[in-house]
Design a protein around this motif. Sequence first.
Motif, PDB file in Angstrom:
ATOM      1  N   ALA A  73       0.820  -1.217   0.000  1.00 53.99           N
ATOM      2  CA  ALA A  73       0.000   0.000   0.000  1.00 53.99           C
ATOM      3  C   ALA A  73       0.852   1.266   0.000  1.00 53.99           C
ATOM      4  N   THR A  74       0.351   2.291  -0.679  1.00 54.57           N
ATOM      5  CA  THR A  74       0.993   3.602  -0.683  1.00 54.57           C
ATOM      6  C   THR A  74       0.740   4.288   0.653  1.00 54.57           C
ATOM      7  N   PRO A  75       1.775   4.841   1.304  1.00 54.67           N
ATOM      8  CA  PRO A  75       1.557   5.532   2.578  1.00 54.67           C
ATOM      9  C   PRO A  75       0.560   6.672   2.442  1.00 54.67           C
ATOM     10  N   GLY A  76      -0.231   6.886   3.502  1.00 52.82           N
ATOM     11  CA  GLY A  76      -1.193   7.978   3.485  1.00 52.82           C
ATOM     12  C   GLY A  76      -2.620   7.478   3.537  1.00 52.82           C
ATOM     13  N   PRO A  77      -3.575   8.389   3.403  1.00 52.03           N
ATOM     14  CA  PRO A  77      -4.994   8.034   3.526  1.00 52.03           C
ATOM     15  C   PRO A  77      -5.512   7.234   2.339  1.00 52.03           C
ATOM     16  N   ASP A  78      -6.630   6.575   2.572  1.00 55.28           N
ATOM     17  CA  ASP A  78      -7.331   5.861   1.499  1.00 55.28           C
ATOM     18  C   ASP A  78      -8.002   6.900   0.605  1.00 55.28           C
ATOM     19  N   ARG A  79      -7.685   6.903  -0.688  1.00 60.31           N
ATOM     20  CA  ARG A  79      -8.186   7.939  -1.598  1.00 60.31           C
ATOM     21  C   ARG A  79      -9.142   7.399  -2.657  1.00 60.31           C
ATOM     22  N   GLU A  80      -9.504   6.134  -2.570  1.00 64.28           N
ATOM     23  CA  GLU A  80     -10.254   5.562  -3.681  1.00 64.28           C
ATOM     24  C   GLU A  80     -11.644   6.156  -3.835  1.00 64.28           C
ATOM     25  N   ILE A  81     -12.078   6.215  -5.089  1.00 63.75           N
ATOM     26  CA  ILE A  81     -13.357   6.812  -5.470  1.00 63.75           C
ATOM     27  C   ILE A  81     -14.135   5.784  -6.283  1.00 63.75           C
ATOM     28  N   TRP A  82     -15.375   5.534  -5.875  1.00 64.08           N
ATOM     29  CA  TRP A  82     -16.226   4.550  -6.546  1.00 64.08           C
ATOM     30  C   TRP A  82     -17.276   5.255  -7.386  1.00 64.08           C
ATOM     31  N   HIS A  83     -17.599   4.680  -8.522  1.00 64.57           N
ATOM     32  CA  HIS A  83     -18.642   5.216  -9.403  1.00 64.57           C
ATOM     33  C   HIS A  83     -19.147   4.072 -10.260  1.00 64.57           C
ATOM     34  N   THR A  84     -20.108   4.345 -11.104  1.00 62.92           N
ATOM     35  CA  THR A  84     -20.596   3.313 -12.014  1.00 62.92           C
ATOM     36  C   THR A  84     -20.252   3.679 -13.454  1.00 62.92           C
ATOM     37  N   ASP A  85     -20.031   2.664 -14.242  1.00 57.67           N
ATOM     38  CA  ASP A  85     -19.858   2.804 -15.692  1.00 57.67           C
ATOM     39  C   ASP A  85     -20.724   1.742 -16.338  1.00 57.67           C
ATOM     40  N   ALA A  86     -21.645   2.181 -17.179  1.00 57.78           N
ATOM     41  CA  ALA A  86     -22.579   1.254 -17.835  1.00 57.78           C
ATOM     42  C   ALA A  86     -23.300   0.393 -16.808  1.00 57.78           C
ATOM     43  N   GLY A  87     -23.607   0.991 -15.651  1.00 57.33           N
ATOM     44  CA  GLY A  87     -24.387   0.311 -14.629  1.00 57.33           C
ATOM     45  C   GLY A  87     -23.605  -0.634 -13.739  1.00 57.33           C
ATOM     46  N   GLN A  88     -22.282  -0.722 -13.925  1.00 59.90           N
ATOM     47  CA  GLN A  88     -21.482  -1.616 -13.097  1.00 59.90           C
ATOM     48  C   GLN A  88     -20.436  -0.819 -12.328  1.00 59.90           C
ATOM     49  N   LEU A  89     -20.077  -1.330 -11.167  1.00 55.59           N
ATOM     50  CA  LEU A  89     -19.185  -0.600 -10.278  1.00 55.59           C
ATOM     51  C   LEU A  89     -17.756  -0.547 -10.809  1.00 55.59           C
ATOM     52  N   ALA A  90     -17.142   0.607 -10.619  1.00 62.12           N
ATOM     53  CA  ALA A  90     -15.740   0.820 -10.976  1.00 62.12           C
ATOM     54  C   ALA A  90     -15.102   1.639  -9.864  1.00 62.12           C
ATOM     55  N   VAL A  91     -13.788   1.594  -9.780  1.00 61.30           N
ATOM     56  CA  VAL A  91     -13.078   2.323  -8.730  1.00 61.30           C
ATOM     57  C   VAL A  91     -11.817   2.940  -9.322  1.00 61.30           C
ATOM     58  N   ARG A  92     -11.454   4.116  -8.821  1.00 59.94           N
ATOM     59  CA  ARG A  92     -10.216   4.774  -9.243  1.00 59.94           C
ATOM     60  C   ARG A  92      -9.507   5.349  -8.031  1.00 59.94           C
ATOM     61  N   ASN A  93      -8.319   5.887  -8.248  1.00 56.09           N
ATOM     62  CA  ASN A  93      -7.464   6.427  -7.180  1.00 56.09           C
ATOM     63  C   ASN A  93      -7.194   5.397  -6.081  1.00 56.09           C
ATOM     64  N   VAL A  94      -7.004   4.157  -6.490  1.00 56.06           N
ATOM     65  CA  VAL A  94      -6.689   3.094  -5.527  1.00 56.06           C
ATOM     66  C   VAL A  94      -5.270   3.287  -5.004  1.00 56.06           C
ATOM     67  N   THR A  95      -5.139   3.378  -3.689  1.00 58.60           N
ATOM     68  CA  THR A  95      -3.823   3.484  -3.059  1.00 58.60           C
ATOM     69  C   THR A  95      -3.559   2.331  -2.091  1.00 58.60           C
ATOM     70  N   ARG A  96      -4.619   1.596  -1.750  1.00 54.80           N
ATOM     71  CA  ARG A  96      -4.490   0.464  -0.830  1.00 54.80           C
ATOM     72  C   ARG A  96      -4.935  -0.808  -1.548  1.00 54.80           C
ATOM     73  N   PRO A  97      -4.008  -1.520  -2.150  1.00 59.09           N
ATOM     74  CA  PRO A  97      -4.365  -2.717  -2.920  1.00 59.09           C
ATOM     75  C   PRO A  97      -4.910  -3.822  -2.016  1.00 59.09           C
ATOM     76  N   THR A  98      -5.867  -4.552  -2.545  1.00 56.86           N
ATOM     77  CA  THR A  98      -6.458  -5.660  -1.809  1.00 56.86           C
ATOM     78  C   THR A  98      -6.624  -6.871  -2.720  1.00 56.86           C
ATOM     79  N   LEU A  99      -6.891  -7.981  -2.080  1.00 58.78           N
ATOM     80  CA  LEU A  99      -7.156  -9.233  -2.775  1.00 58.78           C
ATOM     81  C   LEU A  99      -8.443  -9.801  -2.196  1.00 58.78           C
ATOM     82  N   ASN A 100      -9.437 -10.006  -3.059  1.00 57.77           N
ATOM     83  CA  ASN A 100     -10.759 -10.445  -2.601  1.00 57.77           C
ATOM     84  C   ASN A 100     -11.009 -11.883  -3.060  1.00 57.77           C
ATOM     85  N   PRO A 101     -11.056 -12.848  -2.112  1.00 58.25           N
ATOM     86  CA  PRO A 101     -11.231 -14.249  -2.498  1.00 58.25           C
ATOM     87  C   PRO A 101     -12.679 -14.588  -2.858  1.00 58.25           C
TER      88      PRO A 101
END
Length: 305
Positions: A48-76
Amino acid sequence: MRQLSLLLLASCALGLSNPAAAQAGMPEVARETVPAPAQPGALALPTATPGPDREIWHTDAGQLAVRNVTRPTLNPFLPVGRGTGAAVIIAPGGGFLGLAIEKEGWNVARWFANHGIAAFVLKYRVLPTPVSQSEFADKLAGAIRGEKVGFGPPDDTPPEALADGLAALRHVRAHAADYGIDPARIGFMGFSAGGFLTRSVVEHAGADMPAFVAPIYPNMRPMTVPDNAPPMFVGIAADDFLIGMAGGRTALVDSYRKAGKPIEFHLFDHGGHGFGLGNRDDTTSQWPDLMLAWLKVRGLIKDQN
């Protein structure tokens, strides 16, 4: 490579869902944000990049998208009941400016889990974009028109994204017993920019090399193929702009074949860029089953008992 960057930018603007409109310069990215969804079981990666969580969620064509990810995760996404013992890490696309995480991450992971393959969606770090969603949408449209807006996709995988991909591989392999998978049968796949990342993982993984890789509509330019490169599965449509940007050639495939490494290549008649699990009105929807059959033939997955 500026033309390639602009086309990647255009595909990102449409959530990778309407490449024809994207290339015509008609972005349809959402102008409002949405709350971050619940991501049960998501695991933080140590890159993870040091500092606050900056990610921003929105929809594109009705499906969720995210940008400005600074804290990478792995979702099983694990199989219900007995699985095949195989696993795959999935990297969504988005021009390295965001991630089409529902279309090219969660939806794909559920498909694999339903077929007995443990899947892990990688939310990797992307390049910074404006905090305001409306400003982002406006500047994205301007960038596609050729204006300088202060941000844009790179020509290849940023080091932060590569570090996240390699960290994901190490985590899944180290915890294979916890997930009920074989550490020798862990693969890595990605879509569009995630396909760029998949190529970079092959080039730089070294001892962390996955057992198989599957870049879907990736960068089709030549690549450096190491001696320990794993079997590769590639799917892309003939009318994808990334083939045009490679001079109308499939040099990626040629690189693998020249190195004497196994590669399965499917060039679909049409389907554009960003078809995810596939379009209803063409044959791109066949790629998941083709990949499953390929994994069985190569002995990378075993039928569930």
